[in-house]
Each structure stands twice: as C-alpha cells, then as structure tokens.
Write a protein that holds these residues in place. Structure first.
Motif, short mmCIF file in Angstrom:
data_model
loop_
_atom_site.label_atom_id
_atom_site.label_comp_id
_atom_site.label_asym_id
_atom_site.label_seq_id
_atom_site.Cartn_x
_atom_site.Cartn_y
_atom_site.Cartn_z
N MET B 472 0.85 -1.20 0.00
CA MET B 472 0.00 0.00 0.00
C MET B 472 0.87 1.24 0.00
O MET B 472 0.61 2.19 -0.74
N VAL B 475 2.25 1.66 -3.50
CA VAL B 475 1.28 2.17 -4.47
C VAL B 475 0.98 3.64 -4.19
O VAL B 475 0.91 4.46 -5.11
N LEU B 476 0.88 3.98 -2.90
CA LEU B 476 0.67 5.39 -2.55
C LEU B 476 1.81 6.25 -3.07
O LEU B 476 1.59 7.31 -3.66
N HIS B 477 3.03 5.75 -2.86
CA HIS B 477 4.19 6.51 -3.32
C HIS B 477 4.16 6.68 -4.84
O HIS B 477 4.38 7.76 -5.36
N CYS B 479 1.60 6.60 -6.72
CA CYS B 479 0.50 7.48 -7.12
C CYS B 479 0.85 8.94 -6.87
O CYS B 479 0.26 9.83 -7.48
N SER B 480 1.79 9.17 -5.95
CA SER B 480 2.12 10.57 -5.67
C SER B 480 3.14 11.10 -6.67
O SER B 480 3.38 12.30 -6.73
N ARG B 482 4.81 12.24 -10.20
CA ARG B 482 4.37 12.84 -11.45
C ARG B 482 5.57 12.94 -12.36
O ARG B 482 6.70 13.08 -11.91
N PRO B 487 0.36 12.33 -13.95
CA PRO B 487 0.45 11.34 -12.87
C PRO B 487 1.13 10.06 -13.35
O PRO B 487 0.85 9.58 -14.45
N MET B 489 0.93 6.97 -12.41
CA MET B 489 0.12 5.77 -12.58
C MET B 489 -1.03 6.02 -13.55
O MET B 489 -2.03 5.31 -13.53
N PHE B 492 -4.32 3.92 -14.73
CA PHE B 492 -4.84 3.06 -13.65
C PHE B 492 -5.39 3.95 -12.53
O PHE B 492 -6.49 3.74 -12.04
N GLY B 493 -4.61 4.88 -12.11
CA GLY B 493 -5.05 5.82 -11.08
C GLY B 493 -4.41 7.16 -11.35
O GLY B 493 -3.22 7.28 -11.13
N PRO B 494 -5.09 8.13 -11.88
CA PRO B 494 -6.51 8.21 -12.23
C PRO B 494 -6.89 7.25 -13.36
O PRO B 494 -6.20 7.20 -14.37
N PHE B 495 -7.96 6.54 -13.11
CA PHE B 495 -8.43 5.59 -14.10
C PHE B 495 -8.93 6.33 -15.33
O PHE B 495 -9.57 7.36 -15.23
#
Lengths: 366, 537
Positions: B472, B475-477, B479-480, B482, B487, B489, B492-495
């Motif tokens: 987790m 994945v958080l890292h 997602c942070s 850029r 972004p 990810m 996938f996130g943002p999907f």
C-alpha cells in the motif's frame, strides 16, 4: 508544474465505497445476527435503504455550500464560536473513529493471525503508513484507491463465490420471523457503522465543488458498499448459521476460512484478510485526513501536513488505550458507538441543515 | 575579508592560503579568458593566428594551414580545424583545392571589393556555411568539428561545416533485443540520431530544438517533438528545466535524466530512456518530447508513466492478443520479483497453515539441516545472486563462462549440499532472478531489485500484514509521483477508460484511435476508424 488537488467524482465514489465496507464487513454480521438471528439480512437491507436517506440529507446539506468543507460551513452556519465548537466535535469524532479502527486491526491481527506479535508494533506500522498517505495528500490516496479497487473486487468475489456451495438454506429459515424491534435495532447498528461516519466525507470537496455528479457518486458508493455488505451478511448466515455468526468476533473471517478449492488451495484466509486491510486502511486514512485537515482549517494553517506527524503520534498512543479489552469494545459498540455516531451523523447534520435553511429563508425575506 | 585577516589565516594555515591564492589566480585567468572570448576578430591575420594559438594553448590536434591566393593583391588565408573532428578529405577537396585551383582567375577578373564574397560564395563548395566575428563562436565551431577560414584584412571568420569524426555507425541495440522490428539503434553522434528519427517522421511539424549544456563539455542536446501533437506546456517545461541546468559536464543522458526528473528520492524512473529509434519515434508520435544527447546512444522521452516501462516496441509489431498476454505476464513478473522471496518468508514463518500439508512437510524436510532462519537464508542467496549479476555485467567477456559455472555449481548445488541453504530457497531465488529479466526496461528492474529487500525485511517482521501494508505504501508513493505534470500511474489511477486500449491491454490497431489522454492533449485523434471508412465506400 504544480496542479490543484483534484479528485474526480468516480474517485470519490470509490472512497465512499471503501469506507462503507471497511470494518463493517468484518464486524457487522455478528452484530446483526445477535439482534435479528436468522433474519439478520433484513436489517442489512433496511440499513442500506435508510443509509441512502441519510446520504440525501448529507447531499442537500453539502449542496448548500458546494465549495466548503464541513468545518468551513459549520462556521458559516452557526457563527464563529458555535461553529468552532461543533467543528471540534466533528474532528474529535473522526479522530476517535480512526483510533478505534487501528485498535480493531491490531486486535484482529493479534487474535486471529499473529498471536505472538506485540500489538504496539502492529499499530505503529499501520499508523506510519496511514500518516504517510495523509502527508502525500488526498490525490495519491484517491488514485491508489482506484488501483486497489479491482483487487478488492476480486477478493470479494472469491469470498462470496467459493464458499457458496457450503451454504444451507435452513440457516435462514424461518424467514420474517423476527419482531420489528430487533430488526430496527439491527438496522440502526448497521447504519452507525456503515453510513453515519460518512459525514466526514464533507471534509473533501471533490473537483473543488460539489455537483450533481459528486452527489450521485455519494449515493452510488454507498449503495454498492451496501450491496456488498448485504451479500456478506447473507452468506455468513447461510454458511455459518445465525448462532455461529453471532458468537464469532469476526464472522466474515470465519467465512474466509471456508474459501478454497479442495485439494488445491485451502486455508487462505490470510489472503482474504487483504480485503480487510485495504478497506480499513482507506477508512482510517480518510478519518485521519478529515481530522487533520479540519484541525488545520480551524487553526487557519496553509498546509495541513505540518500537523500530520504529531497527530500520528497521538493517534498511536490513543489507539492503544481506546478500548481496554474486547468485552469493553463489544459493549461500547452497542451502547456508546450508536448514539455517538448518531449525534454526529444524523442529529448535527440535520440541525445544521435546518439552521441553514431557516437562515436562507430569512435572507430571502429581507 | 581584510588584508590582515587574510595574512594571519595564511600564516596559520599555509596550505589553505596557498590554495586560496591559486584558486584566485585561476579564477582571474578564467575571467580573462571569458573577456577574450567575447572580443571580436581583428583584421590582421597574423595577429589573429597568434591569439588563437594562445587561446588553444598549442594543442597538437589543432591544424592551422595558411596559404596565399593571388588575386588583385596576394590574399593571405588560414584554415583552422581540429584533426580528427573535422573531415580532412572534405577540407582538402572543397576548401583548399577549390580555392587554390579554381578561384584565382575569377579573383583577378573581379574588383577587389568582391573578393570576400567570391571566396565565401564561389570558392568554398560546402553546404553548411556561415560567418562569425567573435572568438567564442570561432572556438566553439572548431571544437565541434567545423573549420574556420580566416582572411587577412577581414574581421570575420567563415565557418564551414566539415564535421566528420569517427563514428561507431548504426548498429543493433544491445540493451533491448527484439525478434520482429527494426534492428537499428542509436549511436553516439547526435546528428545520426536525429537523422534516424527524421528519416521515419517525414512531417514538417517535427521540431528539433538544439541546446548546449555543460559549461566545459558544451554537449549538444536536441529536444524533439511534433508541434501540434505534443502538449506545448510540456515542451515549455522541458525547455525550462534543461535551461536551468548549470553543470560543468554532461557525459551521458543519465545526467540530464537526473537533473530534469520531477522526484529525486524515488526508486522509480520518471524519465524513459532507450536506444531504439522506433521507440522514441512512437513516443514522439504519442505526444511525448524526446531528448537526444550527444555522446550517448541512449535517448530520453518525457513524460514517462508506469505502464510505459512494461511496453516493448515489439508489442505493436506482433498480434494484439499475444501482446496483451505478454504484458500481463510482465506485470505479474514485476509483482513476483518484488514479492516471491518475501512471501516465502511470510508463509514459512508466520502462516504455515496456508500451505497444503504435504508441501509443508517436504519444505520442512528440506529446511531440516539449515542452521539459519528463513530471512538469513533468503538474504544470503539474494545477495549472492546480486553479486553474481553485477559481476556478470562488468566481466571481461572471456571469463564470462567462469562466472556462470561458479554461480550454478558452487553457489547453487554446493550450498544446498553443504546444508547452508535449502533447495526450496534456491528455487525461490532463481525464480525471482528470471522474472526480474522479463521487465523490458532495465532501469525499472533496478527499482524492483532494490525494493525486494525492503519487502523481505517487512515479511520477516510482520508477515503478510507487512507485505500488504508495504504494498500500500508503495502504491501510494507511486501514485504521488508525477512526470512533467502527468500522474505516474496514469490510466490506472486516475483511471482512464480511453487509455486502457494501450496500458495493460493492447487492443487491435483498428481500435487504437486516440493518443494517450493526458499526454497528447493537443491533437488526440490518431486514426479514423477503418470499418467506418469501408462502410462509406
């Protein structure tokens, strides 16, 4: 290339969904079964229905102040000092929510999975990751939730589909045999865990403004979460029977023990626990985010991150002592938690909404 | 600092004082040189040549050839170039020969005022030509392989494009092999590389912006993108980040990569690098910006997102369904590399109930003689393997086979037989070793190699709980992160539904209608649907 914090309405829906499921999936079947026995799935459905009503209250309240967070509109509605008092209440509410969740995950791990590990290390590790998420901000939290959602879905489907052959229809018979009172009480306890804490989502303003889309997302997330919870409740009843469901501390974990394919994979409940970890993680993170952000707005700090580390330390300390033991927790969940959440989840929002409407009418008259 | 203070300091710490002094003198020299470089060329050729000699300090590779043309007057000229950088054949044919043999007649016939333009426009038969008048321009041109023609009586130098040094040539890339697809790779020369790209994109909108980075090396850098497809914001950002660099030397594109990346403290690369022209071209066509650095075959593209590192150029050359399968395989290999040793530890030490009884018995039997706990066993084997891998990379080719024999026999067989590690552990480690090679991007593999040890530690302390929370955090890292505002990810996130066509899945070409949503914002449409076109007919 700094960009504004933006979370889309679908991300908002996912967060609401994870928050509805988190912890609820683990503990609610037991509470429902102890109230309504074999009819425990009825209060679950009722709870989801009532939940949607509560969400509509939140949506109309939020819709009056589409760009403000909970703390901001409290001050706007009730004036400075009253507003701050109520805001502190909300912050305290989400702080206590976070500590109980951490206690829950520690207790779950120590009793079910890793009996020899010192509980403080489990708490500390969890708090560390939560605070890391809060420091990174809402955007990474929301994006990572999007990434984990398919995994939650897969594990949930495994959890539901694999033990289905063990189910026994006799376990929920006789149907509709309960009285109204236990069903209502069950619905209330369901509501208090699954829906009422969602008021803290008003600390988040998706896309910088609440719109019809975010309202829809609020309903949708809560509804899908509700369906998940209903099916889990029904399944625990069908597989374990009402007696075992009520007596088990974590009935859905007992259900997960049945997950497996005979001779290939068995006893993979630890893998199933991933579902719990992920959902509880997001619930705790949102609680923490809400209280830290709220505190920062109360103190009119530019950046809430500065509060996150000290907040994490307090969180860790309180999470260790929030319940002295499981018996206390069980009692507290029934006797204190329900009025506690009802105060912040229904009474205060309804009060705020009323005051806001009256104020608006007065303004219109003048 | 006052003079007396300086004196006392110098007395107490003579060595430092001296150093200060020598620093100061060298700084003075530097400043003098800078001033001189700004000066203009003079009209007197002999003066000019002495000055240039002073500037370049009698370096043996500087060739200055003086000669005389007899026109209406005898014109003294000098050609200056650097041996090895400039193509001496073209200097001989197109400057010296053509001047000495062909233009004297014309010079004699024309008025004196025209002699400069005759030499410049008539005598020098080289395509790239320009006139400059400061020493800085002259020295820079000479250093990059051009030659300067100085004419007595004129305060300008004619710079002729005679670049022509030894090049490795366009060869097959060594770091990213493919079965189907173009086999050419970038080389160390910037021009060759830009030409390889230009050759395949015959569009007027392909832009090549040149830059010069490195105060000492003065390395040429080309920023390439297609105007109208690339996001102008990103192009601007790339320019401004490169312009901000103030470093003495750029020896490889890795320097640029580190200096322009968004986040330094992350194991993941946020800039894509490759030595395959087709990959760079595909990226530029998607709206990314390519950065090509002179002196290295590795070119960069930004913004780089997570899924990109799991794509190989071959994915687009072979069947779509198979490519999708391979991509899923790569992503699972990534997860397996990261988690298998950790999961082994977690399951054997914390969650034995997960294993089928028979497997548990055979595992226990295999581990019976092993004196260490699982974590120590894993660390021994993983570190050994990392050492072997690193040794294999730096090894002279002749001894390469020795390493594999030592690795396979001594470490694998013998360690198990000696009871140092269990055979199950050897399987786990060799399995992760193989899966780590499945990821097509080498610099992404490095991230996994490092993080694996983190997860081993977490698994040994917290079991699966540790692994999950670690994941987790990871994945958080991610997602942070850029990359140039996009972004990491993304999709996938943002999907992003539209981009699913080419992230984990690779849809058939007929379905790939648009460019990535957040990257090629300027012009999103790639193709009109083929089926529609047929229907209209």
């Amino acid at each position: 290339m700094h960009q504004k914090v933006i979370i889309s309405s679908s991300q908002f829906a996912i967060l609401v969904l994870l928050n509805t499921i988190g912890t609820t999936i683990l503990i609610v079947p037991a509470g429902l079964a102890s109230e309504a026995k074999q009819d425990a799935w009825i209060p679950a459905i009722l709870g989801v229905g009532l939940g949607l009503v509560v969400i509509s209250l939140y949506n109309s309240l939020g819709g009056m102040f589409p760009q403000m967070t909970l703390v901001e509109y409290c001050e706007k509605i009730l004036g400075k000092w009253m507003g701050i008092t109520v805001s502190i209440g909300f912050i305290f509410f989400s702080f206590i929510g976070a500590t109980t969740l951490i206690w829950l995950i520690g207790n779950f791990l120590v009793t079910q999975i890793m009996p020899e590990s010192p509980v403080i290390t489990i708490h500390a590790f969890f708090v560390l990751i939560v605070i890391m998420g809060v420091r990174l901000g809402l955007e990474p939290i929301a994006r990572s939730a999007e990434i984990f959602l398919p995994w939650v879905g897969i594990f949930f489907l495994l959890l539901v589909l694999l033990p289905i052959s063990d189910s026994n229809l006799e376990n929920i018979q006789p149907m509709f045999d309960s009285e109204v009172k236990p069903i209502l009480r069950g619905a209330l306890s369901f509501l208090s865990v699954a829906t009422l804490p969602l008021i803290i989502f008003h600390m988040i303003v998706p896309n910088g403004q609440r719109s019809k889309d975010t309202n829809k997302a609020f309903y949708l997330g809560s509804l899908i979460g509700g369906v998940v919870l209903i099916s889990i409740t029904l399944l625990t009843l069908l597989v374990l029977g009402p007696g075992l469901t009520a007596r088990n501390l974590y009935p859905s974990f007992a259900l997960a023990k049945k997950v497996g394919i005979k001779g290939v994979v068995e006893r993979i409940e630890v893998i199933m626990a991933i579902l719990w970890f992920i959902t509880i993680y997001y619930k705790t993170s949102i609680y923490c985010y809400a209280s830290i952000k709220g505190l920062a707005q109360l103190l009119s700090l530019k950046d809430y991150r500065i509060l996150s580390l000290p907040f994490g330390m307090i969180l860790l300390a309180v999470s260790l002592i929030v319940y002295p033991d499981v018996v206390y927790e069980a009692e507290w969940d029934v006797k204190t938690w329900i009025p506690f959440t009802a105060t912040f989840g229904i009474i205060l929002p309804a009060f705020l909404y009323l005051v806001a409407v009256i104020k608006k009418r007065k303004k219109a008259k003048n | 600092m006052s003079l007396s203070g300086k004196f006392f300091k110098a007395k107490s710490q003579p060595s430092q004082g001296q150093q200060n002094q020598s620093n100061q003198t060298s700084q003075n020299q530097d400043n003098q040189q800078k001033d001189f470089l700004k000066e203009s060329i003079q009209t007197n050729l002999d003066d000019n040549l002495t000055k240039l000699k002073n500037l370049l300090g009698n370096s043996s590779d500087v060739v200055s050839r003086t000669f005389i043309l007899s026109g209406k007057r005898s014109i003294h000229l000098a050609v200056i170039y650097i041996d090895g950088l400039a193509d001496s054949k073209s200097i001989q044919h197109f400057i010296l020969e053509s001047m000495m043999l062909k233009c004297e007649e014309k010079l004699q016939q024309s008025p004196r005022a025209e002699e400069f333009s005759i030499i410049k426009d008539f005598a020098i038969t080289i395509g790239e030509i320009k006139t400059v008048n400061t020493w800085e321009d002259v020295s820079n041109s000479i250093m990059s392989g051009d030659s300067a023609v100085l004419i007595d009586g004129y305060a300008v130098a004619i710079i002729t494009g005679t670049k022509g040094w030894q090049d490795r040539g366009v060869t097959e890339p060594t770091s990213q092999n493919i079965v189907r697809g173009p086999k050419d790779g970038f080389s160390e020369t910037l021009r060759t590389n830009t030409a390889l790209i230009r050759r395949r994109i015959r569009d007027v909108n392909l832009r090549v912006d040149s830059k010069n980075v490195g105060t000492v090396t003065k390395t040429d850098i080309a920023v390439m993108y297609i105007e109208g497809i690339a996001d102008p914001e990103i192009v601007k950002e790339v320019h401004s980040r490169i312009d901000k660099i103030n470093i003495d030397a750029i020896l490889e594109s890795g320097y640029i990569e580190e200096l322009i990346q968004d986040e330094t403290y992350t194991p993941f690369p946020t800039v894509y690098s490759t030595e395959r022209p087709d990959v760079i071209i595909a990226n530029i066509l998607e709206g990314r910006v390519g950065i090509i650095v002179d002196g290295t075959p590795f070119a960069l593209t930004v913004p780089a997102i997570f899924t990109e590192f799991f794509h190989a150029s071959e994915d687009y050359y072979q069947r779509a369904d198979f490519s999708t399968l391979v991509r899923i395989l790569r992503l699972s290999s990534f997860l397996l590399t990261l988690l298998v040793p950790a999961a082994y530890i977690a399951v054997t030490t914390f969650h034995q109930e997960m294993l089928p009884t028979r497997l548990l018995i055979s595992l226990a039997a295999a581990r019976e003689g092993v004196p260490f706990p699982a974590i120590v066993e894993v660390l021994i084997m993983e570190i050994t393997f990392e050492i072997l891998r690193e040794a294999g990379v730096r090894l002279p080719r002749a001894v390469g086979s020795a390493i594999s024999i030592v690795g396979a026999l001594v470490i694998g067989e013998a360690a198990v037989q000696a009871g140092l590690v269990s055979s199950a552990m050897v399987i786990v480690v060799s399995f992760t070793a193989i899966t780590s090679f499945v990821i097509p991007s080498y610099n992404f593999t490095m991230a996994v190699r490092m993080l694996r040890f983190l997860y081993i530690g977490l698994a040994a302390t917290f079991g699966l709980y540790g692994i999950i929370l670690g994941l987790m955090a990871l994945v958080l890292h991610m997602c942070s992160l850029r990359s140039f505002g996009v972004p990491y990810m993304e999709s996938f996130g943002p999907f992003n539904k539209q981009d699913q066509k080419d992230s984990l899945f690779r849809l058939p070409m007929k379905k790939m209608l648009t460019r990535p949503k957040l990257i090629g914002t300027a012009n999103n449409v790639r193709q009109t649907p083929v089926d529609q076109y047929e229907e209209k007919k």
